[in-house]
Motif scaffolding. Structure first.
Motif, PDB file in Angstrom:
ATOM      1  N   SER A 260       1.203  -0.971  -0.408  1.00  0.00           N
ATOM      2  CA  SER A 260       0.076   0.252   0.012  1.00  0.00           C
ATOM      3  C   SER A 260       0.744   0.920  -0.035  1.00  0.00           C
ATOM      4  O   SER A 260       0.191   2.181  -0.716  1.00  0.00           O
ATOM      5  N   ARG A 261       2.714   1.129   0.553  1.00  0.00           N
ATOM      6  CA  ARG A 261       2.926   2.024   0.413  1.00  0.00           C
ATOM      7  C   ARG A 261       3.577   3.285  -1.009  1.00  0.00           C
ATOM      8  O   ARG A 261       4.347   1.937  -1.674  1.00  0.00           O
ATOM      9  N   GLU A 262       3.449   3.663  -1.245  1.00  0.00           N
ATOM     10  CA  GLU A 262       3.265   4.089  -2.286  1.00  0.00           C
ATOM     11  C   GLU A 262       5.436   5.369  -2.610  1.00  0.00           C
ATOM     12  O   GLU A 262       5.734   5.092  -1.178  1.00  0.00           O
TER      13      GLU A 262
ATOM     14  N   SER B 272       7.944   4.468  -6.763  1.00  0.00           N
ATOM     15  CA  SER B 272       6.986   4.691  -7.000  1.00  0.00           C
ATOM     16  C   SER B 272       5.926   5.363  -7.088  1.00  0.00           C
ATOM     17  O   SER B 272       5.780   6.323  -6.208  1.00  0.00           O
ATOM     18  N   ILE B 273       5.005   5.662  -7.700  1.00  0.00           N
ATOM     19  CA  ILE B 273       3.872   6.728  -8.063  1.00  0.00           C
ATOM     20  C   ILE B 273       2.505   6.126  -8.659  1.00  0.00           C
ATOM     21  O   ILE B 273       3.002   5.411  -9.619  1.00  0.00           O
ATOM     22  N   ASP B 274       1.264   6.315  -8.073  1.00  0.00           N
ATOM     23  CA  ASP B 274       0.001   5.458  -7.836  1.00  0.00           C
ATOM     24  C   ASP B 274      -0.871   6.180  -9.233  1.00  0.00           C
ATOM     25  O   ASP B 274      -0.924   6.902  -8.711  1.00  0.00           O
ATOM     26  N   VAL B 275      -0.896   5.979 -10.360  1.00  0.00           N
ATOM     27  CA  VAL B 275      -1.406   6.978 -11.308  1.00  0.00           C
ATOM     28  C   VAL B 275      -2.917   6.854 -11.129  1.00  0.00           C
ATOM     29  O   VAL B 275      -3.387   7.856 -11.928  1.00  0.00           O
ATOM     30  N   ALA B 276      -3.228   5.443 -10.871  1.00  0.00           N
ATOM     31  CA  ALA B 276      -4.617   5.488 -10.751  1.00  0.00           C
ATOM     32  C   ALA B 276      -5.273   6.078  -9.225  1.00  0.00           C
ATOM     33  O   ALA B 276      -6.354   6.554  -9.371  1.00  0.00           O
ATOM     34  N   ASN B 277      -4.387   6.451  -8.541  1.00  0.00           N
ATOM     35  CA  ASN B 277      -5.084   7.210  -7.285  1.00  0.00           C
ATOM     36  C   ASN B 277      -4.786   8.996  -7.971  1.00  0.00           C
ATOM     37  O   ASN B 277      -3.557   9.158  -8.152  1.00  0.00           O
ATOM     38  N   GLY B 278      -5.956   9.426  -8.204  1.00  0.00           N
ATOM     39  CA  GLY B 278      -5.446  11.314  -8.239  1.00  0.00           C
ATOM     40  C   GLY B 278      -5.847  11.900  -7.348  1.00  0.00           C
ATOM     41  O   GLY B 278      -5.640  12.945  -7.558  1.00  0.00           O
TER      42      GLY B 278
END
Length: 439
Positions: free
Chosen positions: A388-390, A409-415
């Motif tokens: 869960s940690r980016e 990393s960066i979660d692109v699904a989470n805007g």
């Protein structure tokens, strides 16, 4: 037109069943994909045309040939408990958001209904947004400019063209060779808009979009028809009087000759609107970081630096030029180099190296040597396999250098709060990087 959808790196098997594509349609789409500059030498850069299936690669977008189309969506993780339609809708929304950031567009994604996100392809949604924006713009008035005209008139208008008067009109004193400016709508910007409308009219298969495009074609009926290859993009001047047309111009360029995509046509070949995810991810992250650091003591350069690795001994000519994705400076000195990679890495439990390629590490070591930055970051898209940690996943010192190399990393699904999360990656983790360097 029968639409098919596949995720990048997934397969679409041949057949007539649900979730399959007939072989003859697959052949047609594969042939169109091979015409793209992204196809590579082997012709498989967009689609791998296998014996039993089509396999998408790292290029997303739309391929439309004849009576079928293939939509390739990026491998962005969304809620797994949703239906396939809802997951695809969420991915389309995130992809168009990434395009909007990369192309510096302000798109009102809220104007597109949930049903449209589920049922319409990426191309039809982009056409719908373009039609909405263009309709709103023309309602406020089409841009006009003074264009120089020459004509032989019975009375003087503007200035007299003396040379033409005493050559062409020497025997006809009743006509005066006039040169004058005429306020006209038939200008480069409107010609580009008309070319985009005509091109999209041939591409769109949505009844609603076709109706909107017909209405817009009527508005542009008096504007000259220009082939897209002959459009004069350099003649367009955007100033305070026509600022609202800047985004429409960018969208028209996207459809007609975009930086990320290629459109091909003629003789039933079809149309391709394609985006290389490596390039799109790089531009998306770079522009967001520039926004995130606005107002700080740091400046951001995209594809900057351009220092050569080698100098030829005899000519001193530079060889092997470097182009780091993102350079961050403070007081003129490079303090952070970020390189984006649209790759799926593994957790440290599965692999201590996390699947980071040796070539990527060598590339970052070259940046450490050439730019003298104390901090380097390889930035990847986040996925559930990483937990869960980016943001920063691992931090290591480069042997023999006072330099820290991070894997993040960066979660692109989470805007949500993307600017804040990227600001945290740069600023909050800077202190941790310095502690690791001094340890």
């Amino acid at each position: 037109m029968k639409p098919y959808t596949v995720r990048e790196w997934d397969k679409l098997t041949y057949g007539d069943g649900d979730g399959q594509i007939p072989g003859h349609l697959a052949d047609r789409l594969a042939a169109l994909a091979q015409q793209s500059p992204f196809s590579g030498r082997g012709g498989n850069g967009v689609l791998e045309h296998g014996r039993h299936a089509l396999r998408a690669r790292g290029v997303v977008g739309i391929l439309a040939a004849g009576d079928c189309s293939l939509e390739i969506l990026p491998k962005i993780e969304v809620a797994p408990d949703e239906s396939v339609e809802n997951r695809n809708a969420a991915i389309r929304k995130r992809l168009i958001h990434m395009l909007a950031v990369a192309l510096n567009l302000k798109l009102d994604l809220g104007s597109v209904t949930d049903l449209a996100w589920q049922r319409e392809t990426l191309l039809e949604i982009l056409i719908r947004i373009f039609c909405d924006k263009l309709t709103e713009a023309v309602r406020k008035g089409m841009p006009r400019r003074y264009i120089e005209h020459e004509d032989d008139l019975p009375a003087l208008r503007g200035t007299l063209d003396v040379v033409r008067q005493f050559t062409r009109n020497a025997v006809n004193a009743s006509r005066l060779a006039c040169r004058f400016d005429l306020l006209s709508e038939d200008m480069a910007l409107n010609r580009i808009m008309k070319a985009a409308v005509r091109s999209l009219s041939r591409t769109s298969r949505s009844t609603t979009n076709q109706q909107r495009l017909r209405e817009l074609a009527f508005v542009y009926a008096d504007i000259a028809d220009i082939d897209p290859a002959a459009l004069r993009w350099d003649d367009v001047v955007i100033d305070r009087t026509n600022r609202r047309w800047q985004e429409l111009l960018s969208m028209a360029r996207l459809f007609l000759e975009g930086r990320y995509q290629t459109t091909t046509g003629g003789a039933g070949r079809g149309t391709a609107l394609l985006f290389e995810m490596n390039t799109l991810f790089e531009e998306y992250v770079g522009r967001l970081i520039a926004r995130a650091l606005a107002g700080t003591d740091m400046t951001v350069s995209l594809q900057g630096g351009r220092i050569f690795c080698l100098s030829a001994e005899m000519t001193e000519r530079g060889l092997f030029q470097t182009k780091p994705d993102i350079l961050i400076r403070r007081g003129g000195a490079v303090v952070h180099v970020i390189d984006t990679k649209w790759k799926r890495i593994s957790s440290r439990i599965d692999d201590p190296k996390q699947g980071v390629s040796q070539g990527d590490v060598y590339q970052m070591m070259a940046y450490a040597q050439l730019y003298g930055a104390p901090r380097l970051t390889l930035l990847y898209p986040h996925h559930s396999g990483l937990g869960s940690r980016e943001l920063v996943l691992a931090r290591n010192r480069i042997t023999g250098h006072d330099t820290i190399l991070e894997t993040a990393s960066i979660d692109v699904a989470n805007g949500k709060d993307m600017l804040g999360r990227l600001r945290s990656l740069i600023l909050v983790n800077e202190a941790d990087a310095m502690k690791a360097l001094l340890a």
